[in-house]
Design an enzyme around this catalytic site. Structure first.
Site, mmCIF file in Angstrom:
data_model
loop_
_atom_site.group_PDB
_atom_site.id
_atom_site.type_symbol
_atom_site.label_atom_id
_atom_site.label_comp_id
_atom_site.label_asym_id
_atom_site.label_seq_id
_atom_site.Cartn_x
_atom_site.Cartn_y
_atom_site.Cartn_z
ATOM 1 N N LYS A 40 4.402 -8.293 1.932
ATOM 2 C CA LYS A 40 3.416 -9.285 2.282
ATOM 3 C C LYS A 40 2.859 -9.981 1.047
ATOM 4 C CE LYS A 40 1.857 -6.117 5.861
ATOM 5 N NZ LYS A 40 0.781 -5.172 6.232
ATOM 6 N N GLU A 96 8.002 -13.959 -5.597
ATOM 7 C CA GLU A 96 7.411 -12.621 -5.634
ATOM 8 C C GLU A 96 5.973 -12.682 -6.121
ATOM 9 O OE1 GLU A 96 6.930 -9.900 -4.622
ATOM 10 O OE2 GLU A 96 8.278 -8.325 -5.257
ATOM 11 N N ASP A 100 6.877 -5.716 -11.575
ATOM 12 C CA ASP A 100 6.248 -4.547 -12.194
ATOM 13 C C ASP A 100 7.348 -3.666 -12.790
ATOM 14 O OD1 ASP A 100 4.225 -2.670 -12.801
ATOM 15 O OD2 ASP A 100 4.373 -1.728 -10.845
ATOM 16 N N PHE A 149 -3.895 -2.094 -12.712
ATOM 17 C CA PHE A 149 -3.620 -2.371 -11.316
ATOM 18 C C PHE A 149 -4.448 -3.576 -10.904
ATOM 19 C CE2 PHE A 149 -3.390 -1.941 -6.748
ATOM 20 C CZ PHE A 149 -2.037 -1.664 -6.592
ATOM 21 N N VAL A 150 -3.740 -4.644 -10.509
ATOM 22 C CA VAL A 150 -4.411 -5.904 -10.195
ATOM 23 C C VAL A 150 -4.344 -6.210 -8.692
ATOM 24 C CG1 VAL A 150 -4.164 -6.968 -12.470
ATOM 25 C CG2 VAL A 150 -2.281 -7.136 -10.834
ATOM 26 N N ASP A 156 -2.389 -6.430 -2.993
ATOM 27 C CA ASP A 156 -3.313 -5.532 -2.296
ATOM 28 C C ASP A 156 -3.484 -4.195 -2.995
ATOM 29 O OD1 ASP A 156 -0.619 -4.553 -1.632
ATOM 30 O OD2 ASP A 156 -1.656 -3.227 -0.233
ATOM 31 N N ARG A 162 -6.139 -8.794 -0.556
ATOM 32 C CA ARG A 162 -5.121 -9.857 -0.619
ATOM 33 C C ARG A 162 -5.751 -11.247 -0.545
ATOM 34 N NH1 ARG A 162 -0.057 -7.432 0.014
ATOM 35 N NH2 ARG A 162 0.093 -5.727 1.498
#
Ligand code: IMP
Ligand code: MG
Length: 177
Positions: A40, A96, A100, A149-150, A156, A162
């Site tokens: 998503k 995308e 990562d 972590f973003v 999300d 989101r």
């Protein structure tokens, strides 16, 4: 928002997406693109990106394995929802949210090439090179982000955040870090 520290503003994202769209329009001049979004996370970026491309564009979506409720990658991918149309002979551009470890896109790229895509490029709005584990780079990158972590702009944590219009760093206390 509480627990989220602003990293890239809504305005900066808007400007960068316009640049990416212009670059893609130039690079694919005379061609038509099959833009495939990886759900998503890519939904927000893809909806902005496709309106910044001034060429014939058909869109499709795939769902591949996600992080679930954690913050670590699963290690391999599973196709949960495939494209509706065939990629054979098409100029495929994957949209995308973030590159990562690269495991997701590395596997997806191999698969779509095997299926006969005429060309296959990757456009990611965010890139986290520090955590790369697969030999893959995107052809178009919006922003490099640090090894944090973003969330926001489609990304999300446990299906939340989101809808934030900007990108922020999630406070590690949220996931017990
Ligand atoms: P990769 O296979 O490790 O490159 O992971 C790709 C997917 O992991 C992305 O499409 C995101 O859904 C998710 N992901 C990776 N890093 C982050 C992050 O910092 N925040 C939210 N999701 C992330
Ligand atoms: Mg994702």
């Amino acid at each position: 928002m509480e627990n989220v520290k602003m990293l890239i503003t809504e305005d900066e994202i808007k400007r960068r997406v316009a640049e990416l769209g212009a670059q893609i329009t130039e690079d694919y001049a005379g061609k038509s693109i099959l833009l495939i979004g990886v759900l998503k996370g890519a939904a927000v970026f893809m909806s902005d990106l496709m309106r910044a491309i001034n060429l014939p564009v058909e869109i499709d979506f795939m769902v591949v394995s996600s992080y679930g409720a954690g913050t670590q990658s699963a290690g391999n991918i599973k196709i949960v929802k495939d494209t509706d149309v065939s990629v054979e002979g098409r100029e495929v551009l994957i949209a995308e949210d973030i590159l990562d470890t690269g495991i997701t896109l590395y596997n997806l790229k191999e698969l779509l090439i095997k299926r006969g895509a005429k060309s296959l490029k990757i456009c990611t709005i965010f890139n986290k090179p520090a955590r790369r584990r697969s030999p893959i780079e995107a052809d178009y990158v919006g922003f490099e982000v640090p090894d944090e972590f973003v969330v926001g702009y489609g990304l999300d944590y446990d299906q939340q955040y989101r809808n934030l219009p900007y990108l922020g760093i999630l406070d590690p206390s949220v996931y017990g870090g």
